[in-house]
Design a protein around this motif. Structure first.
Motif, PDB file in Angstrom:
ATOM      1  N   LEU A  36     -23.185 -36.588  -3.573  1.00 23.98           N
ATOM      2  CA  LEU A  36     -22.556 -37.798  -3.043  1.00 23.98           C
ATOM      3  C   LEU A  36     -23.572 -38.928  -2.903  1.00 23.98           C
ATOM      4  CD1 LEU A  36     -20.161 -36.204  -0.420  1.00 23.98           C
ATOM      5  CD2 LEU A  36     -19.572 -37.132  -2.662  1.00 23.98           C
ATOM      6  N   HIS A  37     -24.782 -38.623  -2.539  1.00 24.13           N
ATOM      7  CA  HIS A  37     -25.805 -39.663  -2.439  1.00 24.13           C
ATOM      8  C   HIS A  37     -26.182 -40.222  -3.808  1.00 24.13           C
ATOM      9  CE1 HIS A  37     -25.939 -39.799   1.719  1.00 24.13           C
ATOM     10  NE2 HIS A  37     -27.114 -39.280   1.990  1.00 24.13           N
ATOM     11  N   ARG A  38     -26.125 -39.372  -4.835  1.00 25.84           N
ATOM     12  CA  ARG A  38     -26.384 -39.869  -6.199  1.00 25.84           C
ATOM     13  C   ARG A  38     -25.353 -40.915  -6.602  1.00 25.84           C
ATOM     14  NH1 ARG A  38     -26.294 -35.216 -10.251  1.00 25.84           N
ATOM     15  NH2 ARG A  38     -26.239 -33.846  -8.458  1.00 25.84           N
ATOM     16  N   TYR A  39     -24.170 -40.789  -6.046  1.00 24.97           N
ATOM     17  CA  TYR A  39     -23.063 -41.700  -6.377  1.00 24.97           C
ATOM     18  C   TYR A  39     -22.725 -42.624  -5.215  1.00 24.97           C
ATOM     19  CZ  TYR A  39     -22.437 -38.926 -10.546  1.00 24.97           C
ATOM     20  OH  TYR A  39     -22.638 -38.307 -11.762  1.00 24.97           O
ATOM     21  N   GLN A  40     -23.683 -42.908  -4.359  1.00 30.55           N
ATOM     22  CA  GLN A  40     -23.406 -43.701  -3.164  1.00 30.55           C
ATOM     23  C   GLN A  40     -22.948 -45.118  -3.478  1.00 30.55           C
ATOM     24  OE1 GLN A  40     -26.852 -43.778  -0.686  1.00 30.55           O
ATOM     25  NE2 GLN A  40     -28.102 -44.875  -2.157  1.00 30.55           N
ATOM     26  N   GLU A  41     -23.192 -45.588  -4.684  1.00 30.12           N
ATOM     27  CA  GLU A  41     -22.721 -46.923  -5.077  1.00 30.12           C
ATOM     28  C   GLU A  41     -21.195 -46.965  -5.168  1.00 30.12           C
ATOM     29  OE1 GLU A  41     -24.668 -49.687  -5.773  1.00 30.12           O
ATOM     30  OE2 GLU A  41     -26.456 -48.569  -5.185  1.00 30.12           O
ATOM     31  N   VAL A  42     -20.577 -45.812  -5.455  1.00 32.16           N
ATOM     32  CA  VAL A  42     -19.125 -45.797  -5.656  1.00 32.16           C
ATOM     33  C   VAL A  42     -18.375 -44.953  -4.640  1.00 32.16           C
ATOM     34  CG1 VAL A  42     -19.223 -46.346  -8.115  1.00 32.16           C
ATOM     35  CG2 VAL A  42     -19.289 -43.967  -7.387  1.00 32.16           C
ATOM     36  N   VAL A  43     -19.040 -44.006  -3.987  1.00 35.77           N
ATOM     37  CA  VAL A  43     -18.366 -43.177  -2.980  1.00 35.77           C
ATOM     38  C   VAL A  43     -18.229 -43.990  -1.700  1.00 35.77           C
ATOM     39  CG1 VAL A  43     -18.519 -41.116  -1.529  1.00 35.77           C
ATOM     40  CG2 VAL A  43     -19.166 -40.989  -3.947  1.00 35.77           C
ATOM     41  N   VAL A  44     -16.993 -44.157  -1.272  1.00 36.67           N
ATOM     42  CA  VAL A  44     -16.701 -44.947  -0.076  1.00 36.67           C
ATOM     43  C   VAL A  44     -16.425 -44.026   1.114  1.00 36.67           C
ATOM     44  CG1 VAL A  44     -15.090 -46.634   0.914  1.00 36.67           C
ATOM     45  CG2 VAL A  44     -15.794 -46.835  -1.468  1.00 36.67           C
ATOM     46  N   PRO A  96     -13.041 -48.267  -7.815  1.00 37.53           N
ATOM     47  CA  PRO A  96     -12.401 -48.152  -9.129  1.00 37.53           C
ATOM     48  C   PRO A  96     -13.380 -48.431 -10.280  1.00 37.53           C
ATOM     49  CG  PRO A  96     -11.799 -50.229  -8.104  1.00 37.53           C
ATOM     50  CD  PRO A  96     -12.619 -49.466  -7.101  1.00 37.53           C
ATOM     51  N   VAL A  97     -14.109 -47.395 -10.676  1.00 37.02           N
ATOM     52  CA  VAL A  97     -15.073 -47.490 -11.768  1.00 37.02           C
ATOM     53  C   VAL A  97     -14.644 -46.474 -12.834  1.00 37.02           C
ATOM     54  CG1 VAL A  97     -17.478 -47.165 -12.430  1.00 37.02           C
ATOM     55  CG2 VAL A  97     -16.929 -48.186 -10.211  1.00 37.02           C
ATOM     56  N   LYS A  98     -14.435 -46.935 -14.038  1.00 31.55           N
ATOM     57  CA  LYS A  98     -13.945 -46.085 -15.119  1.00 31.55           C
ATOM     58  C   LYS A  98     -14.839 -44.855 -15.306  1.00 31.55           C
ATOM     59  CE  LYS A  98     -12.425 -46.153 -19.876  1.00 31.55           C
ATOM     60  NZ  LYS A  98     -12.239 -46.937 -21.077  1.00 31.55           N
ATOM     61  N   GLY A  99     -14.223 -43.675 -15.282  1.00 31.91           N
ATOM     62  CA  GLY A  99     -14.909 -42.423 -15.550  1.00 31.91           C
ATOM     63  C   GLY A  99     -15.683 -41.823 -14.398  1.00 31.91           C
ATOM     64  N   VAL A 100     -15.747 -42.515 -13.269  1.00 33.04           N
ATOM     65  CA  VAL A 100     -16.601 -42.029 -12.177  1.00 33.04           C
ATOM     66  C   VAL A 100     -16.073 -40.745 -11.539  1.00 33.04           C
ATOM     67  CG1 VAL A 100     -15.632 -43.348 -10.235  1.00 33.04           C
ATOM     68  CG2 VAL A 100     -18.062 -42.785 -10.292  1.00 33.04           C
ATOM     69  N   ILE A 101     -14.774 -40.579 -11.468  1.00 33.50           N
ATOM     70  CA  ILE A 101     -14.238 -39.360 -10.851  1.00 33.50           C
ATOM     71  C   ILE A 101     -14.662 -38.144 -11.664  1.00 33.50           C
ATOM     72  CG2 ILE A 101     -12.126 -38.067 -10.318  1.00 33.50           C
ATOM     73  CD1 ILE A 101     -10.886 -40.734  -9.411  1.00 33.50           C
ATOM     74  N   LEU A 102     -14.519 -38.211 -12.970  1.00 31.49           N
ATOM     75  CA  LEU A 102     -14.938 -37.099 -13.818  1.00 31.49           C
ATOM     76  C   LEU A 102     -16.433 -36.833 -13.684  1.00 31.49           C
ATOM     77  CD1 LEU A 102     -14.230 -34.966 -15.893  1.00 31.49           C
ATOM     78  CD2 LEU A 102     -14.507 -36.697 -17.676  1.00 31.49           C
ATOM     79  N   ASP A 103     -17.229 -37.886 -13.607  1.00 31.70           N
ATOM     80  CA  ASP A 103     -18.675 -37.726 -13.432  1.00 31.70           C
ATOM     81  C   ASP A 103     -19.007 -37.017 -12.123  1.00 31.70           C
ATOM     82  OD1 ASP A 103     -19.072 -39.054 -15.833  1.00 31.70           O
ATOM     83  OD2 ASP A 103     -19.654 -40.949 -14.890  1.00 31.70           O
ATOM     84  N   ILE A 104     -18.364 -37.434 -11.045  1.00 29.95           N
ATOM     85  CA  ILE A 104     -18.638 -36.832  -9.737  1.00 29.95           C
ATOM     86  C   ILE A 104     -18.164 -35.385  -9.701  1.00 29.95           C
ATOM     87  CG2 ILE A 104     -18.116 -36.916  -7.264  1.00 29.95           C
ATOM     88  CD1 ILE A 104     -17.954 -40.001  -7.576  1.00 29.95           C
ATOM     89  N   VAL A 105     -16.970 -35.142 -10.211  1.00 31.93           N
ATOM     90  CA  VAL A 105     -16.450 -33.769 -10.238  1.00 31.93           C
ATOM     91  C   VAL A 105     -17.379 -32.865 -11.041  1.00 31.93           C
ATOM     92  CG1 VAL A 105     -14.568 -32.301 -11.085  1.00 31.93           C
ATOM     93  CG2 VAL A 105     -14.039 -34.413  -9.857  1.00 31.93           C
ATOM     94  N   GLU A 139     -21.320 -28.561 -11.172  1.00 32.59           N
ATOM     95  CA  GLU A 139     -22.633 -28.107 -11.629  1.00 32.59           C
ATOM     96  C   GLU A 139     -23.479 -27.612 -10.451  1.00 32.59           C
ATOM     97  OE1 GLU A 139     -26.544 -30.173 -13.557  1.00 32.59           O
ATOM     98  OE2 GLU A 139     -24.608 -30.682 -14.449  1.00 32.59           O
ATOM     99  N   SER A 140     -23.381 -28.297  -9.314  1.00 31.95           N
ATOM    100  CA  SER A 140     -24.154 -27.916  -8.127  1.00 31.95           C
ATOM    101  C   SER A 140     -23.516 -26.791  -7.335  1.00 31.95           C
ATOM    102  CB  SER A 140     -24.319 -29.128  -7.201  1.00 31.95           C
ATOM    103  OG  SER A 140     -25.083 -30.111  -7.815  1.00 31.95           O
ATOM    104  N   VAL A 141     -22.185 -26.776  -7.313  1.00 31.63           N
ATOM    105  CA  VAL A 141     -21.430 -25.776  -6.551  1.00 31.63           C
ATOM    106  C   VAL A 141     -20.393 -25.174  -7.504  1.00 31.63           C
ATOM    107  CG1 VAL A 141     -19.998 -25.374  -4.482  1.00 31.63           C
ATOM    108  CG2 VAL A 141     -21.738 -27.181  -4.456  1.00 31.63           C
ATOM    109  N   PRO A 142     -20.784 -24.181  -8.305  1.00 30.98           N
ATOM    110  CA  PRO A 142     -19.914 -23.672  -9.371  1.00 30.98           C
ATOM    111  C   PRO A 142     -18.542 -23.172  -8.920  1.00 30.98           C
ATOM    112  CG  PRO A 142     -22.140 -22.826  -9.626  1.00 30.98           C
ATOM    113  CD  PRO A 142     -22.095 -23.538  -8.304  1.00 30.98           C
ATOM    114  N   GLU A 143     -18.419 -22.723  -7.681  1.00 35.00           N
ATOM    115  CA  GLU A 143     -17.117 -22.236  -7.216  1.00 35.00           C
ATOM    116  C   GLU A 143     -16.141 -23.370  -6.902  1.00 35.00           C
ATOM    117  OE1 GLU A 143     -19.887 -22.049  -3.538  1.00 35.00           O
ATOM    118  OE2 GLU A 143     -20.063 -21.850  -5.698  1.00 35.00           O
ATOM    119  N   ALA A 144     -16.603 -24.604  -6.868  1.00 32.33           N
ATOM    120  CA  ALA A 144     -15.747 -25.761  -6.570  1.00 32.33           C
ATOM    121  C   ALA A 144     -14.703 -25.952  -7.671  1.00 32.33           C
ATOM    122  CB  ALA A 144     -16.601 -27.016  -6.430  1.00 32.33           C
TER     123      ALA A 144
END
Length: 121
Positions: free
Chosen positions: A68-76, A93-102, A107-112
């Protein structure tokens, strides 16, 4: 739009990442950013997190926090409901950001697992 968050935005992000009892999610989730733009949101399930050891829970939270900190520019907004093993995230609303964050979370928490709805047919 500036690429850096102002102090108030950084402070707000830090507050949402704390563990504390809160009012119902529907009362806290923002629907628009400070500029009036609608936010996107999604949920991630982390199976068995509630039943995991406190060490495993802390490690998982640390991994989620790092993403979440890596994406702090877009995570509200981010909220982890440990009782339900659900992570709610609201983003600008940034194109593709949800897929990037997911992808970064999985990758960090494989069971997610991303919770989604089938598209209409």
């Amino acid at each position: 739009m500036s690429n850096s968050l102002n102090h108030k935005q950084q402070h707000n992000l830090k507050q949402t990442l704390e563990l504390k009892p809160n009012s119902p999610l529907w009362k806290r989730v923002p629907t628009k950013d400070e500029y009036g733009n609608y936010l996107g949101d999604f949920m991630i399930m982390i199976p068995r997190l509630k039943a995991a050891s406190s060490d495993h829970q802390k490690q998982t939270l640390d991994k989620l926090n790092a993403v979440l900190h890596r994406y702090q520019e877009v995570v509200v907004f981010a909220d982890l409901n440990l009782k339900m093993n659900l992570l709610w995230i609201s983003v600008r609303p940034v194109k593709g950001v949800i897929l990037d964050i997911v992808s970064a979370i999985i990758e960090s928490v494989p069971e997610a697992k991303l919770i989604s709805d089938r598209p209409p047919r």
